[in-house]
Design a protein around this motif. Structure first.
Motif, PDB file in Angstrom:
ATOM      1  N   HIS A   1      10.151  50.114  54.169  1.00 13.66           N
ATOM      2  CA  HIS A   1       9.927  49.879  55.596  1.00 13.66           C
ATOM      3  C   HIS A   1       8.909  50.857  56.188  1.00 13.66           C
ATOM      4  CE1 HIS A   1      12.524  46.482  56.553  1.00 13.66           C
ATOM      5  NE2 HIS A   1      13.216  46.882  55.513  1.00 13.66           N
ATOM      6  N   ALA A   2       8.823  52.066  55.636  1.00 12.17           N
ATOM      7  CA  ALA A   2       7.766  52.982  56.075  1.00 12.17           C
ATOM      8  C   ALA A   2       6.396  52.404  55.694  1.00 12.17           C
ATOM      9  CB  ALA A   2       7.969  54.358  55.458  1.00 12.17           C
ATOM     10  N   ILE A   3       6.318  51.814  54.509  1.00  7.81           N
ATOM     11  CA  ILE A   3       5.051  51.178  54.075  1.00  7.81           C
ATOM     12  C   ILE A   3       4.706  50.021  55.006  1.00  7.81           C
ATOM     13  CG2 ILE A   3       3.919  49.854  52.245  1.00  7.81           C
ATOM     14  CD1 ILE A   3       5.665  51.378  50.205  1.00  7.81           C
ATOM     15  N   LEU A   4       5.674  49.148  55.272  1.00  4.69           N
ATOM     16  CA  LEU A   4       5.415  47.984  56.141  1.00  4.69           C
ATOM     17  C   LEU A   4       4.901  48.439  57.503  1.00  4.69           C
ATOM     18  CD1 LEU A   4       8.011  45.097  55.881  1.00  4.69           C
ATOM     19  CD2 LEU A   4       5.894  45.458  54.642  1.00  4.69           C
ATOM     20  N   GLU A   5       5.462  49.526  58.026  1.00  2.00           N
ATOM     21  CA  GLU A   5       5.011  50.012  59.335  1.00  2.00           C
ATOM     22  C   GLU A   5       3.573  50.528  59.263  1.00  2.00           C
ATOM     23  OE1 GLU A   5       7.671  52.375  61.587  1.00  2.00           O
ATOM     24  OE2 GLU A   5       9.298  50.929  61.431  1.00  2.00           O
ATOM     25  N   ALA A   6       3.259  51.234  58.178  1.00  2.00           N
ATOM     26  CA  ALA A   6       1.880  51.710  58.016  1.00  2.00           C
ATOM     27  C   ALA A   6       0.924  50.513  57.917  1.00  2.00           C
ATOM     28  CB  ALA A   6       1.771  52.586  56.781  1.00  2.00           C
ATOM     29  N   LEU A   7       1.381  49.454  57.255  1.00  2.00           N
ATOM     30  CA  LEU A   7       0.523  48.266  57.092  1.00  2.00           C
ATOM     31  C   LEU A   7       0.262  47.561  58.419  1.00  2.00           C
ATOM     32  CD1 LEU A   7       1.855  46.755  53.735  1.00  2.00           C
ATOM     33  CD2 LEU A   7      -0.273  48.008  54.122  1.00  2.00           C
ATOM     34  N   GLN A   8       1.112  47.770  59.419  1.00  2.00           N
ATOM     35  CA  GLN A   8       0.857  47.186  60.740  1.00  2.00           C
ATOM     36  C   GLN A   8      -0.367  47.845  61.379  1.00  2.00           C
ATOM     37  OE1 GLN A   8       2.383  44.677  62.244  1.00  2.00           O
ATOM     38  NE2 GLN A   8       4.455  44.510  61.438  1.00  2.00           N
ATOM     39  N   GLY A   9      -0.500  49.153  61.177  1.00  2.00           N
ATOM     40  CA  GLY A   9      -1.694  49.827  61.679  1.00  2.00           C
ATOM     41  C   GLY A   9      -2.930  49.358  60.932  1.00  2.00           C
ATOM     42  N   LEU A  10      -2.727  49.078  59.653  1.00  2.00           N
ATOM     43  CA  LEU A  10      -3.820  48.596  58.809  1.00  2.00           C
ATOM     44  C   LEU A  10      -4.268  47.199  59.241  1.00  2.00           C
ATOM     45  CD1 LEU A  10      -4.911  49.762  55.912  1.00  2.00           C
ATOM     46  CD2 LEU A  10      -3.832  47.691  55.051  1.00  2.00           C
TER      47      LEU A  10
ATOM     48  N   GLU B   1     -13.494  51.978  59.248  1.00  2.00           N
ATOM     49  CA  GLU B   1     -12.293  52.749  58.939  1.00  2.00           C
ATOM     50  C   GLU B   1     -11.020  52.105  59.495  1.00  2.00           C
ATOM     51  OE1 GLU B   1     -14.672  55.922  60.646  1.00  2.00           O
ATOM     52  OE2 GLU B   1     -13.427  57.304  59.458  1.00  2.00           O
ATOM     53  N   VAL B   2      -9.927  52.466  58.878  1.00  2.00           N
ATOM     54  CA  VAL B   2      -8.632  51.934  59.279  1.00  2.00           C
ATOM     55  C   VAL B   2      -7.583  52.976  58.921  1.00  2.00           C
ATOM     56  CG1 VAL B   2      -8.005  50.818  57.104  1.00  2.00           C
ATOM     57  CG2 VAL B   2      -7.372  49.748  59.256  1.00  2.00           C
ATOM     58  N   CYS B   3      -6.505  53.015  59.678  1.00  2.00           N
ATOM     59  CA  CYS B   3      -5.442  53.955  59.285  1.00  2.00           C
ATOM     60  C   CYS B   3      -4.079  53.409  59.673  1.00  2.00           C
ATOM     61  CB  CYS B   3      -5.692  55.341  59.883  1.00  2.00           C
ATOM     62  SG  CYS B   3      -4.605  55.839  61.189  1.00  2.00           S
ATOM     63  N   GLY B   4      -3.044  53.923  59.021  1.00  2.00           N
ATOM     64  CA  GLY B   4      -1.686  53.472  59.315  1.00  2.00           C
ATOM     65  C   GLY B   4      -0.706  54.586  59.036  1.00  2.00           C
ATOM     66  N   LEU B   5       0.354  54.642  59.812  1.00  2.00           N
ATOM     67  CA  LEU B   5       1.400  55.650  59.610  1.00  2.00           C
ATOM     68  C   LEU B   5       2.760  55.001  59.835  1.00  2.00           C
ATOM     69  CD1 LEU B   5       2.367  58.609  59.235  1.00  2.00           C
ATOM     70  CD2 LEU B   5       2.092  58.906  61.703  1.00  2.00           C
ATOM     71  N   GLY B   6       3.627  55.146  58.862  1.00  2.00           N
ATOM     72  CA  GLY B   6       4.997  54.644  59.001  1.00  2.00           C
ATOM     73  C   GLY B   6       5.965  55.772  58.717  1.00  2.00           C
ATOM     74  N   ILE B   7       7.012  55.873  59.517  1.00  2.00           N
ATOM     75  CA  ILE B   7       7.997  56.956  59.354  1.00  2.00           C
ATOM     76  C   ILE B   7       9.394  56.357  59.389  1.00  2.00           C
ATOM     77  CG2 ILE B   7       8.993  58.993  60.498  1.00  2.00           C
ATOM     78  CD1 ILE B   7       6.290  59.968  61.110  1.00  2.00           C
ATOM     79  N   ASN B   8      10.253  56.830  58.506  1.00  2.00           N
ATOM     80  CA  ASN B   8      11.612  56.292  58.430  1.00  2.00           C
ATOM     81  C   ASN B   8      12.590  57.405  58.054  1.00  2.00           C
ATOM     82  OD1 ASN B   8      13.513  54.308  58.601  1.00  2.00           O
ATOM     83  ND2 ASN B   8      12.762  53.079  56.897  1.00  2.00           N
ATOM     84  N   HIS B   9      13.829  57.235  58.481  1.00  2.00           N
ATOM     85  CA  HIS B   9      14.855  58.189  58.052  1.00  2.00           C
ATOM     86  C   HIS B   9      15.191  57.900  56.590  1.00  2.00           C
ATOM     87  CE1 HIS B   9      17.026  54.575  59.233  1.00  2.00           C
ATOM     88  NE2 HIS B   9      17.979  54.955  58.415  1.00  2.00           N
ATOM     89  N   LEU B  10      15.542  58.940  55.858  1.00  2.00           N
ATOM     90  CA  LEU B  10      15.789  58.764  54.429  1.00  2.00           C
ATOM     91  C   LEU B  10      17.281  58.667  54.152  1.00  2.00           C
ATOM     92  CD1 LEU B  10      13.799  58.575  52.143  1.00  2.00           C
ATOM     93  CD2 LEU B  10      14.294  60.944  51.593  1.00  2.00           C
TER      94      LEU B  10
END
Lengths: 147, 147, 147, 147, 147, 147
Positions: C76-85, C138-147
Motif C-alpha cells: 500500500h505504500a507503493i500504491l500511494e507512491a504510484l499515485q504521485g507518479l 520529472e516525476v516523484c511519489g511518496l507513500g507512507i504506511n504503518h508497519l
C-alpha cells in the motif's frame, strides 16, 4: 448537422452547444423526430447545484416522473456527463474552479431507425475556469443511460 | 451551427461529430477562419491505440512538431478527452468494452475574437460498448490545453 | 539536507533523488541514524513491473519478511507512491507513457526524536513521458504506511 | 544535492523540503542557475486554499502574468502535485484530514543543459493527517507542465 | 439472516458470501420470495475475466436477454461492484494483485414490500491479494441498477 | 451464516447488515470467537461525518488507542470501505446524495484458524440516494488493513 441528426447523444450535445435563436429550432427539430427534450443553463462552483439544475429542468418538462427508477437513470447520466466536465476530479469550487453551462436532457431510442427501448442522454457544454473573468476554456460532457 | 462557430472546442466537437460529406466542409470552414485542423478515426479496445491514432494524425498534419513541448500539450488534451470517454475508469478492453471514434485536433485561439495565445483542442465522438454488435451507445470527450 | 534529515519520508525522497556517488553516502547516513534502507532502479511501461521491482528490493534487503502483514504494508505504500507518479490514471503503457525511476524503501520511526512505532516509506523519483527519447519530464511519489 | 542540481522538478522538491536557513540558500542557488523561484507555506483542510496559496505566491513573485495561458499552466501543475498529496481522493477536510505544507514554484528549462522551452514545476512537501496533534505523516507532490 | 431478508442487495451479498451447502439453500429461499438469482465463482488477475464471468452466469440463468438494455444495466451494476473490489484503482494484475470471488446476480424489487420496478444487484465476495499463497484478505462489492 | 463465520471481513459485513435483535447476538457470537467488535449507525450527506462516526465508535469501544498508528490503520480501512460506498466519486452531498448506514469495526486475525497478526475490518451497509424519501437503494463497503 441537426437536420440529419437521428441519434440521442448527438441531439443532446447539439442542443447544449446551440446559442440564441438556434436553440429553439434545434429543440423543435428533435421533438418532431419524436425525441423528448428539456434544456436549461446553470453557472456554479458547486457540482451539487449543477446536478440540481439538470434534475429540475427534467422534472419541469416531465421527462422524469416521481418514481425513483427514472430519477436514478437521470442521476447516473448526469454523473457521467460531469466526468467529461471534471476530467479527473469531479469537483469545482473545491479545486478553485467554476463552470457556466448550457445543458440538454433528451429521451428517445438510441438511434431513430432502431426503435428500441427508451434511453436518456444528458449533454453539457460551456466554460470552465478560474473565478477570474476570461480565465476559462470550453468543456463538454455526455452521459447516456437506459431508462 | 458550424458557420457561426468561432470557438476552438466547439469546432473540435462539431468536426468530430460530422459524418460523410459534412466533414470536409467543416474542416474547410474552420481553416478559413484560421484554425488548423487534423481529423481521423480509430476503433479499439486499447486506450493506447486511441492515443497513438490521435498523435499520429496531429503529426501528419503538422499540428505538432518534433519538440516535446507541443507533444506534451497534445498528450494532456487527449487524456482529458479520454476522461469524457471513459466516464470514470480510463480503461476499455480491461473492463470489457470497445470504442469506435472519430476525432478532431484543432489549434487556434480559444475564441476567434480574442486573438490570444494558441491553444489545442481534442474532440472525440463515437460509440462505446460491449464487444457485441449493436450493444453500444454514443460517447464524447473534449480536452483543451494551452500550446 | 541529508545530514540534518531525521524524518522517514524525506530520507526516502532524498535517497531516491540522489545520483551516482551520493546514493551510497545517503544510504549510509540514514543507516547510522537507525533507519533501514533498500534502494533500486526500474524502467518500465508496466505498473506491475515497478511494483515487483520495489517489492524485490525490499525483500532482498530484509525490510519485509515472509509474513503477509509486512508485505501488505509495503504494497500500500507503493500504491500511494504510484499515485504521485500517475497523477490521475494509475497507468503507464496503457496510456502510452513509460517511466524510468530510482526508488528507496525506508523503515524507521516517523521522526527520529519520536521513537514511536515503525513505519515504512517508499520514495520514487525519475522521468515519465512518451516512448520517444527526450520526451519526458520529472516525476516523484511518496507513500507512507504503518508497519 | 542542491549544488549539482540542474533539473526543474528536483529544484522544486528540494526547495519545498528545505527548512530554516537552508531555504533562502537553495532559492539563491536556483536563481543563480537561471531558474525563477517562488516559495511559501500553507496549512488547511481545504484544497481550495492550498491552490490559492500557491497561485498567490506565484503571482506575487511574477512567475505568472495576467494572461490566462500562464495561469492555466500553473493550475494544472498544482492539480498534479495535489494528486501526490491526496494519493487517491483529492480531498482534505471532506475526508477528515488536514495538511501543512511548504511549496515551491520553479520556472526554467526541464534540464539546464537542454535550454529548451520554459516549463513550470510545483513541488509540495509537508505533513498530512487527522486534525489531532501528532497524528500525521509526511506527504509530497510534484507537478510539471509546459509553459 | 437470510430468512427475514427481503431486500435485493442484501440477498446478493448473502448469496455471494455463502459457502458450501448454504449456497443452494439461500438461492432457493430468495427464489421462493420471487427474486431471480444467478451465482458463480471466478478467480483472475483480469478485471475483464471477472466481468465476463458475471455476464455469462447472468445470461445462462436467463437474467438478461439479448437486448442491449438489460446488458447495459448489468454491466454498470458489475462496474459498481468492482469499485468496492478495487477500492481505488479498478485494476488487478496491472497492480500486481489477484482476486478469487464468489458472486451473485439478483433481479427483483428493491424491497419485497415495495413491489416497484425491477432492479438488478451484483454482489461479490472473496479474497484479494498478492499472487502468493495466503497473502490475501477479504474483499466485497455491491452494485445496484434499475432494470 | 454467523455461527460458522470465522473470518474478519465477513463478520464485519454480517454485523453491519444485521437488524434489530440480531445485532447483539452477532456481536456476542463474534466476541466469543475472540474478535473485538464495535458497531454504530450514521446518516449524513458528509463523508467527514461518516468517518468521524466510525472513528468515535472504535475509540469508545477501545478498539483503537491514542497512538497514531492504530488510528492510521482504522482511517485507511474506513477510506477503503467508503470506496465501495461511493463507487467512483468519494462524495455524498457534493454530488447531491445522502447515505444512512450501519457499520461495524472488527479486530482479530484474518481467519480464526490462522492466528496470525491482528487486522482491522470496517464493514458498512445501508441506503444511498437522493435527498427524497424512498429514492434510495442499498450500498455496502468493506475495508481491511493490518493493525
Amino acid at each position: 448537422m441537426m437536420e440529419q441528426c437521428s441519434s440521442l447523444g448527438k441531439i443532446a450535445l447539439l442542443v447544449a452547444m446551440a446559442e440564441g435563436g438556434l436553440i429553439e429550432g434545434y429543440v423543435e427539430s428533435a421533438r418532431e423526430k419524436g425525441f423528448r427534450v428539456a434544456t436549461g443553463k446553470v453557472g456554479s462552483m458547486d457540482m451539487q447545484k449543477i446536478i440540481a439544475a439538470v434534475e429540475t429542468a427534467a422534472k419541469r418538462e416531465g421527462l422524469v416522473d416521481e418514481r425513483y427508477r427514472s430519477q436514478h437513470a437521470l442521476y447516473h447520466a448526469i454523473l457521467e456527463a460531469l466526468q467529461g466536465l471534471g476530467r479527473g476530479p469531479m469537483q469545482l469550487g473545491d479545486v478553485l474552479r467554476t463552470a457556466g453551462l448550457r445543458f440538454a436532457i433528451v429521451i428517445g431510442p438510441r438511434i431513430l431507425s432502431d426503435k428500441d427501448d427508451l434511453w436518456i442522454a444528458v449533454g453539457m457544454y460551456g466554460m470552465i475556469g478560474a473565478p477570474i473573468k476570461g480565465h476559462e476554456h470550453e468543456v463538454c460532457g455526455l452521459g447516456i443511460n437506459h431508462l
